[in-house]
Design a protein around this motif. Structure first.
Motif, PDB file in Angstrom:
ATOM      1  N   THR A 598       0.835  -1.297  -0.098  1.00  0.00           N
ATOM      2  CA  THR A 598       0.018  -0.020   0.128  1.00  0.00           C
ATOM      3  C   THR A 598       0.924   1.242  -0.025  1.00  0.00           C
ATOM      4  O   THR A 598       2.095   1.250   0.707  1.00  0.00           O
ATOM      5  CB  THR A 598      -0.939   0.075   1.264  1.00  0.00           C
ATOM      6  OG1 THR A 598      -1.987  -1.152   1.383  1.00  0.00           O
ATOM      7  CG2 THR A 598      -1.680   1.286   1.133  1.00  0.00           C
ATOM      8  N   ALA A 613      -4.908   6.832  -1.223  1.00  0.00           N
ATOM      9  CA  ALA A 613      -4.225   5.462  -0.984  1.00  0.00           C
ATOM     10  C   ALA A 613      -4.559   4.504  -2.011  1.00  0.00           C
ATOM     11  O   ALA A 613      -5.707   4.319  -2.577  1.00  0.00           O
ATOM     12  CB  ALA A 613      -4.852   4.856   0.523  1.00  0.00           C
ATOM     13  N   SER A 615      -3.547   0.392  -3.681  1.00  0.00           N
ATOM     14  CA  SER A 615      -3.115  -1.033  -3.206  1.00  0.00           C
ATOM     15  C   SER A 615      -2.342  -1.398  -4.537  1.00  0.00           C
ATOM     16  O   SER A 615      -2.816  -1.607  -5.610  1.00  0.00           O
ATOM     17  CB  SER A 615      -4.228  -1.856  -2.874  1.00  0.00           C
ATOM     18  OG  SER A 615      -3.973  -3.064  -2.943  1.00  0.00           O
ATOM     19  N   ASP A 630      -4.182  -3.425   5.848  1.00  0.00           N
ATOM     20  CA  ASP A 630      -3.009  -2.395   5.736  1.00  0.00           C
ATOM     21  C   ASP A 630      -3.137  -1.194   6.219  1.00  0.00           C
ATOM     22  O   ASP A 630      -4.407  -0.785   6.246  1.00  0.00           O
ATOM     23  CB  ASP A 630      -2.914  -2.425   4.156  1.00  0.00           C
ATOM     24  CG  ASP A 630      -2.284  -3.706   3.503  1.00  0.00           C
ATOM     25  OD1 ASP A 630      -1.809  -4.693   4.211  1.00  0.00           O
ATOM     26  OD2 ASP A 630      -2.145  -3.655   2.195  1.00  0.00           O
ATOM     27  N   TRP A 666      -8.399  -3.872   1.714  1.00  0.00           N
ATOM     28  CA  TRP A 666      -8.320  -4.155   0.235  1.00  0.00           C
ATOM     29  C   TRP A 666      -9.215  -5.273  -0.243  1.00  0.00           C
ATOM     30  O   TRP A 666      -8.976  -6.317   0.423  1.00  0.00           O
ATOM     31  CB  TRP A 666      -7.137  -3.848  -0.413  1.00  0.00           C
ATOM     32  CG  TRP A 666      -6.360  -2.674  -0.021  1.00  0.00           C
ATOM     33  CD1 TRP A 666      -5.240  -2.780   0.761  1.00  0.00           C
ATOM     34  CD2 TRP A 666      -6.499  -1.488  -0.439  1.00  0.00           C
ATOM     35  NE1 TRP A 666      -4.614  -1.245   0.559  1.00  0.00           N
ATOM     36  CE2 TRP A 666      -5.631  -0.534   0.156  1.00  0.00           C
ATOM     37  CE3 TRP A 666      -7.815  -0.616  -0.936  1.00  0.00           C
ATOM     38  CZ2 TRP A 666      -5.578   0.701   0.184  1.00  0.00           C
ATOM     39  CZ3 TRP A 666      -7.738   0.696  -0.850  1.00  0.00           C
ATOM     40  CH2 TRP A 666      -6.711   1.441  -0.674  1.00  0.00           C
ATOM     41  N   ASP A 671      -9.441  -1.553  -4.674  1.00  0.00           N
ATOM     42  CA  ASP A 671      -7.967  -1.273  -4.489  1.00  0.00           C
ATOM     43  C   ASP A 671      -7.417   0.071  -4.357  1.00  0.00           C
ATOM     44  O   ASP A 671      -6.343   0.386  -4.773  1.00  0.00           O
ATOM     45  CB  ASP A 671      -7.296  -2.003  -5.727  1.00  0.00           C
ATOM     46  CG  ASP A 671      -8.027  -1.428  -6.907  1.00  0.00           C
ATOM     47  OD1 ASP A 671      -8.569  -0.294  -7.092  1.00  0.00           O
ATOM     48  OD2 ASP A 671      -7.631  -2.046  -8.341  1.00  0.00           O
TER      49      ASP A 671
END
Length: 680
Positions: A598, A613, A615, A630, A666, A671
């Motif tokens: 991440t 953010a 993934s 995460d 996630w 994602d």
């Protein structure tokens, strides 16, 4: 021993230069946080020189070959003899400025080392001015040398790559030897950015340099025998040397020098603040959500198809519609049309004015793509002015991307380009101009300092655009990120970092870009492009959050999107408009890297924190197996304050966000996320 000493101060740093007690040169005494000048220099050397000269061992600010014959000189000049030996000729101090003069009376050369602090930043600009009494041949004339105190070798961070893979953050430990990056392509190029960061080992304070020059250049770092790191940087003449005529002065490009005690992340914010300063009053111009038609239509441009795209773009919240390549006469593919900048009457049968009016009637601003330096061999322009093209008499013209390059160093070519842009911007209601450049100069042809002349012509045209058309937003592009430097950024509003818009590829490009350049300069599109280097699929949300890290654009074929995709896009565009001022004007912090599961970017302005953010790694297997979210640890927050996420109703303590971080669960379909925190 008493010697002359001068200190330049920025908001948070001190830079002290002294006249060396060992010879006629200036050398760095200290560079670091305010107050570092009190105490002995960390760059002081032992004064023992076996098989080298004192100048070769000194942390000199600038030295000529002659005084510094072995370990690399910044100035190599030839008159009757090849070499310069100078004497100190005086200092001039002003508010935030310093000029140190050195003269070689035998050669008739005067060199002035110039320093200037930039208010509101931790950047010091350095350059040199060379004036000749008699004709001289300058074989090397760097802008400056930068000395960095290290204890066990240097960690160099630079931005490398190639077309469609620009700005890859790359690191190298240099304990001995020489490291060089640069370009001889007439632009900074896709292979390296004119930017370098130096650290003492793998962490800690970071020193940075960036060369303000959109032509040929080099940056060379040397780990010298005594353990010091010395970096030289400057332009590289296309012809290998430049003749300095009697009574004339050659001024080198400015080298921006920056320091942060907070490592690479802190150094990035120094550069961001400097580039906001470069933008001046234009910084606070809203950078509109654009739609660009290139990836949807390519060269197949006509009024009906463009309007169909514009209507959908307006429906999802775009504010600007840009027609890319293919709008002008003779441009059915990349083999023709360049230079003949008139709208194609077949593509726009009711007139270009009418077409633009219909786009604006949808509530959209209008933009246009141009490539002013390029010409197609079959164009009318080339037939009328074959001498305007770079080429060598008696040699075949080399085509790159089926085109030739105009000699922009010629005043008549500059006048043609200015006249063309004035005609387009004066005839049509155009609010946005995308300046592209898709081939480097190969055969230059005529004598002279052609690289510098082309740069001067390019900057003259951009300066004219700023003055004559101040309301037009200008985007800088060169086959993607081929010409991004501080001279360009000072004259454009946004730049195009890469032609690669695939999600994970673009994440890596933008991660490197944001180390050197500010978010408000970074144009980024949401498209349907598959990965070139990392083909893993990513959601539409990922593509939007990634593109929202800078100046949001859309380049997908919206006609092929489902109603659900268009509705999701409209929601993301609306969210972006709510936070873009924070993204463009706030303090940015890079959280992790694309190599982490991440990663993200944190933006802080006033009482708002925005976190993008993303993934990139494997999922944790939940809910089938035990797994934990995460987390992204935030930085720069007040530990005792509280921060509320209105979207979820969750309140976090600042210490919690700093220590544990924001949690993200996630899944294959989730994602990416955009979190907006408000300080309570």
């Amino acid at each position: 021993m008493t010697y002359q000493r001068w200190t330049l101060r920025t908001e948070n740093t001190s830079y002290t230069v002294r006249l060396s007690p060992d010879g006629p040169w200036a050398e760095l005494d200290v560079w670091g946080p305010l107050g570092v000048e009190t105490g002995p220099s960390a760059l002081d050397w032992s004064h023992r020189t076996h098989f080298i000269t004192p100048a070769d061992a000194a942390p000199a600010e600038y030295l000529p070959y002659g005084l510094r014959p072995f370990n690399g000189a910044e100035l190599v000049a030839a008159g009757a003899d090849r070499g310069v030996w100078w004497d100190f000729a005086g200092a001039e101090e002003g508010e935030g400025t310093l000029r140190l003069a050195f003269t070689d009376d035998v050669l008739g050369l005067r060199t002035v080392l110039c320093y200037e602090t930039v208010p509101g930043t931790d950047v010091i600009l350095r350059w040199t001015e060379h004036t000749a009494r008699e004709e001289l041949r300058l074989e090397r004339f760097d802008s400056a040398a930068v000395n960095v105190p290290v204890t066990a070798g240097a960690r160099l961070t630079y931005l490398a790559g190639q077309w469609s893979q620009e700005f890859q953050r790359t690191q190298l430990d240099l304990t001995r030897g020489t490291f060089t990056i640069g370009s001889t392509q007439g632009v900074p190029g896709h292979a390296y950015a004119p930017w370098l960061a130096i650290q003492d080992g793998a962490a800690g304070a970071a020193y940075g340099i960036a060369l303000e020059w959109p032509g040929n250049w080099h940056i060379t770092a040397e780990a010298e025998p005594g353990g010091a790191i010395r970096v030289r940087a400057g332009r590289v003449p296309h012809e290998g040397a430049v003749t300095l005529a009697p009574g004339t002065t050659l001024t080198t490009p400015r080298l921006a020098c920056a320091f942060s005690p907070d490592g690479l992340d802190g150094l990035s914010r120094v550069w961001h603040r400097y580039e906001r300063r470069l933008a001046g009053d234009r910084l606070h111009r809203t950078r509109k959500v654009l739609y660009n038609s290139w990836e949807a239509t390519g060269f197949d441009v006509d009024a009906a198809g463009q309007l169909e795209l514009a209507k959908v773009a307006a429906d999802i919240g775009a504010e600007l519609f840009v027609v890319d390549d293919g709008w002008f006469t003779g441009r059915g593919d990349d083999t023709g049309g360049l230079g003949d900048w008139y709208p194609d009457p077949v593509a726009f049968p009711q007139g270009f004015d009418r077409f633009i009016g219909e786009v604006r009637g949808l509530g959209l601003d209008f933009g246009l793509w141009v490539e002013p330096e390029a010409v197609s061999p079959g164009s009318r322009l080339h037939a009328e002015h074959p001498d305007w093209v770079y080429g060598i008499d008696g040699r075949p013209a080399r085509l790159v991307r089926n085109q030739l390059l105009l000699d922009l160093g010629r005043p008549d070519v500059q006048d043609f380009v200015i006249g063309t842009l004035d005609r387009l911007l004066g005839t049509y209601d155009i609010g946005y101009l995308k300046w592209d450049m898709n081939r480097p100069p190969t055969e230059r042809g005529r004598p002279g300092d052609l690289d510098a002349e082309h740069v001067a012509g390019y900057l003259r045209v951009l300066d004219h655009l700023r003055t004559a058309h101040p309301d037009v937003t200008v985007e800088g592009c060169a086959g993607g990120g081929g010409r991004i430097d501080h001279a360009t950024l000072a004259r454009t509003d946004v730049v195009w970092p890469s032609d690669n818009t695939a999600p994970l590829d673009r994440l890596s490009i933008q991660h490197g870009f944001l180390h050197a350049h500010a978010p408000h300069t970074m144009s980024s599109w949401v498209t349907d492009a598959p990965g070139v280097f990392d083909p893993r699929p990513r959601s539409l949300a990922f593509r939007f959050v990634n593109a929202m890290c800078g100046v949001l654009g859309i380049g997908a074929d919206l006609r092929a999107w489902t109603p659900e995709q268009r509705a999701e896009a409209a929601r993301w565009v609306a969210r972006y408009k709510e936070v873009r001022e924070v993204i463009h004007h706030g303090e940015a912090r890079l959280l992790g890297s694309p190599a982490d599961p991440t990663c993200g970017v944190q933006y802080d302005a006033g009482d708002r924190t925005v976190v993008a953010a993303l993934s990139t790694g494997r999922l944790d297997g939940a809910p089938l197996v035990p797994g934990r979210p995460d987390r992204l640890r935030l930085r720069g927050l007040e530990p005792t304050a509280h921060y509320r996420d209105a979207a979820t109703g969750t309140t976090y303590g600042g210490a919690h966000l700093l220590h544990y971080g924001l949690p993200f669960v996630w899944s294959r379909d989730h994602d990416a996320d955009l979190v907006v925190l408000t300080r309570e």
